[in-house]
Design an enzyme around this catalytic site. Structure first.
Site, PDB file in Angstrom:
ATOM      1  CG  LEU B  16      -1.912  -1.146   1.359  1.00 42.09           C
ATOM      2  CD1 LEU B  16      -2.737  -0.986   2.624  1.00 42.09           C
ATOM      3  CD2 LEU B  16      -2.812  -1.233   0.136  1.00 42.09           C
ATOM      4  CB  CYS B  17      -0.038   4.750  -1.038  1.00 40.85           C
ATOM      5  SG  CYS B  17      -0.281   4.432  -2.790  1.00 40.85           S
ATOM      6  N   PRO B  18       1.958   4.752   1.606  1.00 40.66           N
ATOM      7  CG  PRO B  18       3.188   6.274   2.915  1.00 40.66           C
ATOM      8  CD  PRO B  18       2.059   5.278   2.980  1.00 40.66           C
ATOM      9  CB  ILE B  19       4.645   0.761   2.496  1.00 42.51           C
ATOM     10  CG1 ILE B  19       3.993   1.170   3.837  1.00 42.51           C
ATOM     11  CG2 ILE B  19       5.775  -0.223   2.760  1.00 42.51           C
ATOM     12  CD1 ILE B  19       4.890   1.947   4.772  1.00 42.51           C
TER      13      ILE B  19
END
Ligand code: HEM
Ligand code: HEM
Ligand code: SF4
Ligand code: SF4
Ligand code: SF4
Lengths: 319, 78
Positions: B16-19
């Protein structure tokens, strides 16, 4: 009404302390920023912090002053980005104001006048930001703060269409915009821009992958420009989307949208002309949104035509 | 257009964002200027956000390919 309330309260209390006359500068009180609390003799003192930005050095000094004068040792962060020193004894106003002056900190205002402008972070450090909201807020604070009106007059600046500074509920709001323009030759048809656009204003051509742009859906956020790997989307012009007549409170009114792509240098003229229209068409105790409802938004947009021409007037003046 | 050769690859599907962006950034930091990193991103939010952030960091996206429900991006470190 608000001012009167504060002043009445103040004039009713005897201005004596240990037999000594206490000097209270009523000009300071009239310009507001001193708000009677429910506790006897105690006031909240609202500081003038345009755009909600404060130098750290100054903040340290403000903290010391607040600690000295707040009987409870508390500050409140207001909804319009100000610091309010709570529980201040009115007898100490004079010395508090002097201490604040020494560090270059001014007191804010209440009542029927142009208030301290609010602003988000804008393009200085927010990746979404399209306009320098902080600089604009500083300018408005220096030039227009305290200008008398029929009612309170709130101005704010948002850096982009996400509108964190809520221009829709301001008497006059400026929200950053950018107009995208596309260069076909450099475009590789990668389709990223159509993904980046959250407004469905860009659809990819089924065969070439190249963008098909619908200006009617575009809200001028610039996401496509930031996302395009080949710089095929470029900024044609930056500016401010202008909203008028919004308010919050018991009976919120969403602002009318009146102009787009107003350049930075025309913002002062928009403010001045708007205040002029308000002066001619408004009534005592009436917010500008009310005046617009009564007189008609066309009256306003017509009056503003000469300055709105610097960008694009929004023809319907739609809400 | 001939495929650009990648020096490293990251499969960011399901991240997922922002990972996903953070992983991209960390990987790029271990690489040399001019080298190319290939990342695979999901459609939706990741493809909306990651390319913008990569550009903001100054890197260049040199190739984009859509493969079903995901995208294969090649990023040149700058
Ligand atoms: C001593 C009293 C008052 C002071 C000092 C004051 C000042 C302010 C300030 C500074 C704000 C924005 C505050 C923030 O977000 O931090 C605000 C909001 C508001 N005030 Fe007052 N006010 C006072 C009384 C009143 C009164 C009596 C009315 C109406 C009869 C009123 C109507 C509103 C409304 C509607 C808002 C919402 C914001 C908006 O319209 O944009 N206020 N007031
Ligand atoms: C220590 C005293 C006071 C403080 C700190 C204060 C602060 C505020 C703030 C921050 C708002 C705006 C809220 C917002 O924009 O979200 C507001 C609104 C308002 N204040 Fe005050 N105020 C004070 C005293 C008063 C007094 C004495 C009156 C009445 C005479 C008053 C009446 C109002 C009213 C009517 C509103 C608008 C809310 C609405 O219309 O629903 N306030 N005030
Ligand atoms: S309005 Fe836009 S620029 Fe301003 S803080 Fe929000 S996202 Fe950032
Ligand atoms: S500016 Fe924003 S709304 Fe307009 S096409 Fe680009 S991404 Fe879409
Ligand atoms: S993101 Fe840029 S290169 Fe890709 S399709 Fe859109 S305009 Fe063309």
């Amino acid at each position: 009404m608000v001012d009167k309330f504060i002043e009445d309260k103040v004039t009713r209390v005897p201005l004596k302390k240990d037999g000594q006359e206490v000097k209270v500068d009523f000009n300071d009180l009239k310009s507001g920023g001193f708000i009677k609390q429910r506790q006897k003799d105690l006031f909240a003192v609202r500081l003038r912090c345009p755009g909600g930005r404060i130098d750290t050095k100054k903040l340290i000094e403000i903290a010391k002053i607040a600690d000295k004068y707040s009987k409870k040792g508390v500050i409140h962060l207001s909804f319009r980005q100000s610091l309010e020193i709570l529980y201040v004894d009115y007898k100490e106003f004079d010395s508090l104001v002097r201490d604040l002056e020494k560090i270059g900190q001014k007191v804010a205002s209440c009542g029927p006048r142009v208030r301290v402008p609010t602003a988000c972070g804008g393009c200085e450090y927010n990746p979404n930001g399209l306009t320098d909201t902080q600089q604009m807020a500083k300018m408005v604070d220096e030039k227009y703060f305290g200008t008398p009106c029929y009612h309170k007059f709130k101005i704010s600046f948002s850096g982009c269409p996400i509108d964190c500074a809520r221009t829709r509920e301001m008497d006059l709001g400026f929200q950053g915009v950018v107009e995208p323009t596309w260069d076909e030759d450099t475009c590789t048809g990668c389709t990223i821009c159509s993904k980046a656009c959250k407004e469905d204003a860009i659809v990819s051509h089924p065969e070439t992958g190249k963008p098909i742009y619908d200006p009617l859906k575009c809200i001028y956020c610039g996401d496509c420009i930031r996302a395009c790997p080949t710089e095929s989307w470029q900024a044609k012009r930056y500016g401010h989307f202008v909203r008028i007549g919004g308010k919050h409170g018991r009976h919120p009114r969403e602002a009318n949208e009146v102009a787009n792509f107003i350049p930075n240098e025309k913002v002062p003229e928009v403010i001045e002309k708007t205040l002029e229209w308000y002066k001619i068409n408004g009534k005592k105790g009436e917010r500008i949104g009310k005046a617009i409802d009564r007189v008609g938004v066309e009256s306003y947009t017509k009056f503003m035509e000469s300055v709105f021409k610097s960008g694009e007037p929004v023809p319907t003046g739609k809400v | 257009m001939a495929d650009i050769k990648a020096d490293a690859s990251l499969d960011l599907r399901g991240i997922l964002c922002p990972i996903n962006f953070v992983k991209t950034k960390l990987k790029l930091e271990t690489m040399d200027v001019g080298q190319v990193l290939e990342v695979v991103l999901d459609d939706g939010e990741p493809i909306q956000n990651v390319p913008k952030s990569i550009k903001e960091e100054g890197h260049k996206i040199v190739e984009v390919k859509k493969e079903g429900e995901h995208f294969r991006l090649k990023i040149q470190k700058r």
